[in-house]
Design a protein around this motif. Structure first.
Motif, PDB file in Angstrom:
ATOM      1  N   HIS A   1      74.092  42.997   6.526  1.00  0.00           N
ATOM      2  CA  HIS A   1      73.140  44.517   6.184  1.00  0.00           C
ATOM      3  C   HIS A   1      73.628  45.281   5.903  1.00  0.00           C
ATOM      4  O   HIS A   1      74.173  45.723   6.634  1.00  0.00           O
ATOM      5  CB  HIS A   1      72.380  44.051   7.486  1.00  0.00           C
ATOM      6  CG  HIS A   1      71.401  42.515   7.995  1.00  0.00           C
ATOM      7  ND1 HIS A   1      69.996  42.792   7.240  1.00  0.00           N
ATOM      8  CD2 HIS A   1      71.558  41.346   8.682  1.00  0.00           C
ATOM      9  CE1 HIS A   1      69.638  41.384   7.837  1.00  0.00           C
ATOM     10  NE2 HIS A   1      70.415  40.983   8.641  1.00  0.00           N
TER      11      HIS A   1
ATOM     12  N   GLY B   1      66.886  38.440  10.318  1.00  0.00           N
ATOM     13  CA  GLY B   1      66.371  39.925  10.261  1.00  0.00           C
ATOM     14  C   GLY B   1      64.487  39.236   9.268  1.00  0.00           C
ATOM     15  O   GLY B   1      63.502  38.301   9.835  1.00  0.00           O
TER      16      GLY B   1
ATOM     17  N   GLY C   1      68.406  44.485  -0.117  1.00  0.00           N
ATOM     18  CA  GLY C   1      69.137  44.346   1.117  1.00  0.00           C
ATOM     19  C   GLY C   1      68.598  43.398   2.155  1.00  0.00           C
ATOM     20  O   GLY C   1      68.675  42.976   3.412  1.00  0.00           O
TER      21      GLY C   1
ATOM     22  N   GLY D   1      63.427  38.855  14.409  1.00  0.00           N
ATOM     23  CA  GLY D   1      63.422  38.385  12.830  1.00  0.00           C
ATOM     24  C   GLY D   1      61.720  38.536  13.095  1.00  0.00           C
ATOM     25  O   GLY D   1      61.302  38.688  14.195  1.00  0.00           O
TER      26      GLY D   1
ATOM     27  N   VAL E   1      60.555  44.491   4.434  1.00  0.00           N
ATOM     28  CA  VAL E   1      62.001  44.111   4.387  1.00  0.00           C
ATOM     29  C   VAL E   1      62.596  45.857   5.792  1.00  0.00           C
ATOM     30  O   VAL E   1      63.079  45.222   6.345  1.00  0.00           O
ATOM     31  CB  VAL E   1      62.831  43.735   3.959  1.00  0.00           C
ATOM     32  CG1 VAL E   1      64.145  43.763   3.689  1.00  0.00           C
ATOM     33  CG2 VAL E   1      61.920  42.280   3.261  1.00  0.00           C
TER      34      VAL E   1
ATOM     35  N   HIS F   1      64.365  45.560   9.988  1.00  0.00           N
ATOM     36  CA  HIS F   1      66.170  46.134   9.356  1.00  0.00           C
ATOM     37  C   HIS F   1      66.117  46.880  10.623  1.00  0.00           C
ATOM     38  O   HIS F   1      67.158  47.305  11.404  1.00  0.00           O
ATOM     39  CB  HIS F   1      66.912  45.465   8.281  1.00  0.00           C
ATOM     40  CG  HIS F   1      66.142  44.690   7.607  1.00  0.00           C
ATOM     41  ND1 HIS F   1      66.950  43.924   6.395  1.00  0.00           N
ATOM     42  CD2 HIS F   1      66.245  43.093   7.377  1.00  0.00           C
ATOM     43  CE1 HIS F   1      66.726  42.743   6.103  1.00  0.00           C
ATOM     44  NE2 HIS F   1      66.078  42.122   7.105  1.00  0.00           N
TER      45      HIS F   1
ATOM     46  N   SER G   1      65.844  46.789  13.715  1.00  0.00           N
ATOM     47  CA  SER G   1      66.811  45.307  14.356  1.00  0.00           C
ATOM     48  C   SER G   1      68.100  46.214  14.729  1.00  0.00           C
ATOM     49  O   SER G   1      68.891  45.138  15.329  1.00  0.00           O
ATOM     50  CB  SER G   1      67.144  44.619  13.139  1.00  0.00           C
ATOM     51  OG  SER G   1      65.720  44.059  13.023  1.00  0.00           O
TER      52      SER G   1
ATOM     53  N   ARG H   1      72.838  40.858  18.536  1.00  0.00           N
ATOM     54  CA  ARG H   1      72.188  41.737  16.702  1.00  0.00           C
ATOM     55  C   ARG H   1      72.976  42.868  17.292  1.00  0.00           C
ATOM     56  O   ARG H   1      72.358  43.127  15.391  1.00  0.00           O
ATOM     57  CB  ARG H   1      70.964  42.500  18.268  1.00  0.00           C
ATOM     58  CG  ARG H   1      69.552  43.668  16.525  1.00  0.00           C
ATOM     59  CD  ARG H   1      68.313  43.071  17.154  1.00  0.00           C
ATOM     60  NE  ARG H   1      68.272  44.101  18.943  1.00  0.00           N
ATOM     61  CZ  ARG H   1      67.916  45.654  19.166  1.00  0.00           C
ATOM     62  NH1 ARG H   1      68.100  45.760  18.261  1.00  0.00           N
ATOM     63  NH2 ARG H   1      67.921  45.424  20.454  1.00  0.00           N
TER      64      ARG H   1
ATOM     65  N   PHE I   1      73.247  44.042  12.455  1.00  0.00           N
ATOM     66  CA  PHE I   1      72.785  45.045  12.356  1.00  0.00           C
ATOM     67  C   PHE I   1      73.526  46.296  12.563  1.00  0.00           C
ATOM     68  O   PHE I   1      72.847  47.137  11.330  1.00  0.00           O
ATOM     69  CB  PHE I   1      71.185  44.843  13.155  1.00  0.00           C
ATOM     70  CG  PHE I   1      70.370  43.338  11.907  1.00  0.00           C
ATOM     71  CD1 PHE I   1      69.697  43.868  10.917  1.00  0.00           C
ATOM     72  CD2 PHE I   1      70.028  42.972  13.066  1.00  0.00           C
ATOM     73  CE1 PHE I   1      68.922  43.248  10.369  1.00  0.00           C
ATOM     74  CE2 PHE I   1      69.552  41.686  12.446  1.00  0.00           C
ATOM     75  CZ  PHE I   1      68.459  42.295  11.647  1.00  0.00           C
TER      76      PHE I   1
ATOM     77  N   CYS J   1      66.622  53.425   3.653  1.00  0.00           N
ATOM     78  CA  CYS J   1      66.461  51.702   3.062  1.00  0.00           C
ATOM     79  C   CYS J   1      65.422  52.440   2.136  1.00  0.00           C
ATOM     80  O   CYS J   1      65.405  51.231   1.148  1.00  0.00           O
ATOM     81  CB  CYS J   1      66.169  50.844   3.782  1.00  0.00           C
ATOM     82  SG  CYS J   1      67.108  50.128   5.578  1.00  0.00           S
TER      83      CYS J   1
END
Length: 396
Positions: free
Chosen positions: A3, A37, A60, A309, A318, A322, A325, A373, A377, A393
């Motif tokens: 990730h 995810g 990603g 997820g 997305v 993420h 997470s 997790r 992540f 991101c």
């Protein structure tokens, strides 16, 4: 793959105390289920499917579902199947030629309509079947699900490939109170029988809502719709237990996305609130202005209710899934202290953040989930917030 691979090394080092671990299609099932995810759905009819897969991987995405069911018209099934076979063969040729991007291609799943499609597509895909991680099984009940799992068992035995199932719980029998308990008991029986094949259980909240003619607006989460929330609670109660009998259960789809997505990114770089408040607060307020606040709240409630997820229908979802997470420094510190104390006899201890009690035995299962997790992540640095992770991101 790992990730946040789309971020450069310097950015990852700035954001993470512990960066996400690498994993691949052969990793342990518990690692893969935690690492799913934001699972991005794509209609199997898309003519540029191969390019879509590669593009989303570069952004990603680590898991994708190529949908042959509700995402396409009934009259498009044959063409969609042919498209899958052609595009997967092209993807396999790239992998065989040593495409350097292949190691970051997402886990790929096919959402099929019936058990016969599993067998038929496995035959038609030929060598390209190795690029699949499994199949998504719609409207899963004990009766409807058994043929799917039997077909998958036969394909696994014939090919030697480790292919997984992801059942989707979305049938009216699950929505209706008078049949819910029996339906869940039956699902639990068949999933236990085929446990080694089941990677995760997915929730089809759109179909569950349709049983009552409902559709939640963007201001409300699935947990604000009591009929839906009660189903989620019962599914977690039966299938999400931490005693070894449970499965990873993923969060429901969020149906809304920003209309002006491309205008969103430069606004993050040049927050209108710069100079008057911290940049991360400007990011957060800009997110709210673009209708992602509902998604963010729902992801937080997913986690609080035992889900991990999320099903996604748009790439803009997305980054939020993420970023939320990632294990916070506080979560990771508490989990590490609990598991350390568990090895030395249990008891109660004060959080390192001095804001809560950590009781070792009741919090042990939670701590283990946090650590799993955190492994896939990563762990954020102490001063890094969700908004900073999200901004990185969106604006790599």
């Amino acid at each position: 793959m790992h990730h946040f691979s789309q971020l450069d090394a310097e950015t990852r080092q700035r954001l993470f105390l512990h960066e996400p671990d690498r994993f691949d299609r052969d990793s342990a099932p518990e690692v893969l289920s935690a690492a799913l995810g934001a699972t991005l759905y794509s209609p199997a009819t898309r003519p540029q499917l191969l390019q879509d897969i590669r593009k989303q991987a570069a952004r990603g995405v680590v898991s994708m579902v190529l949908c042959l069911e509700d995402a396409i018209d009934d009259g498009e099934v044959a063409a969609a199947e042919a498209n899958i076979v052609t595009q997967m063969a092209q993807l396999d040729a790239l992998a065989a030629a040593g495409d350097p991007a292949a190691e970051n291609w997402p886990l790929l799943f096919l959402r099929v309509r019936n058990a016969e499609q599993i067998t038929d597509l496995a035959d038609r895909l030929g060598p390209a079947l190795r690029l699949l991680s499994g199949f998504v099984l719609p409207k899963f009940t004990e009766d409807s699900g058994l043929p799917f799992l039997e077909a998958l068992t036969a394909v696994r035995a014939r090919t030697g490939l480790r292919l997984f199932a992801m059942p989707v719980l979305e049938s009216p029998e699950l929505a209706h109170l008078e049949t819910r308990a029996g339906t869940l008991s039956g699902i639990a029986r068949v999933l236990e029988k085929y446990r080694e094949q089941v990677l995760a259980v997915r929730l089809g909240v759109t179909d569950l809502s349709s049983a009552y003619g409902l559709r939640r607006p963007p201001e409300l989460t699935a947990y604000d719709v009591q009929l839906v929330a009660s189903v989620i609670g019962d599914v977690v109660n039966v299938l999400g237990r931490s005693d070894g009998s449970g499965f990873t259960i993923t969060g429901p789809v969020w149906e809304y996305f920003p209309v002006q997505e491309r205008k969103f990114k430069p606004q993050l770089r040049n927050s209108p609130f710069a100079g008057t408040e911290p940049p991360t607060e400007g990011v957060r307020r800009r997110l709210i202005a673009h209708d992602l606040d509902g998604l963010i709240r729902e992801i937080e409630l997913d986690r609080a209710n035992g889900l991990l997820g999320k099903t996604c229908i748009h790439p803009s979802h997305v980054p939020a899934v993420h970023a939320l997470s990632v294990a916070t420094h506080e979560e990771w510190s508490d989990a590490a202290d609990i598991l350390h104390q568990d090895r030395t006899g249990g008891g109660v201890l004060r959080s390192a953040y001095t804001n809560k009690m950590n009781e070792v035995k009741p919090h042990r299962a939670w701590a283990r989930r946090v650590m799993l997790r955190a492994s896939v992540f990563g762990v954020a640095r102490e001063d890094v917030t969700f908004a900073e992770l999200l901004a990185a991101c969106l604006c790599p």
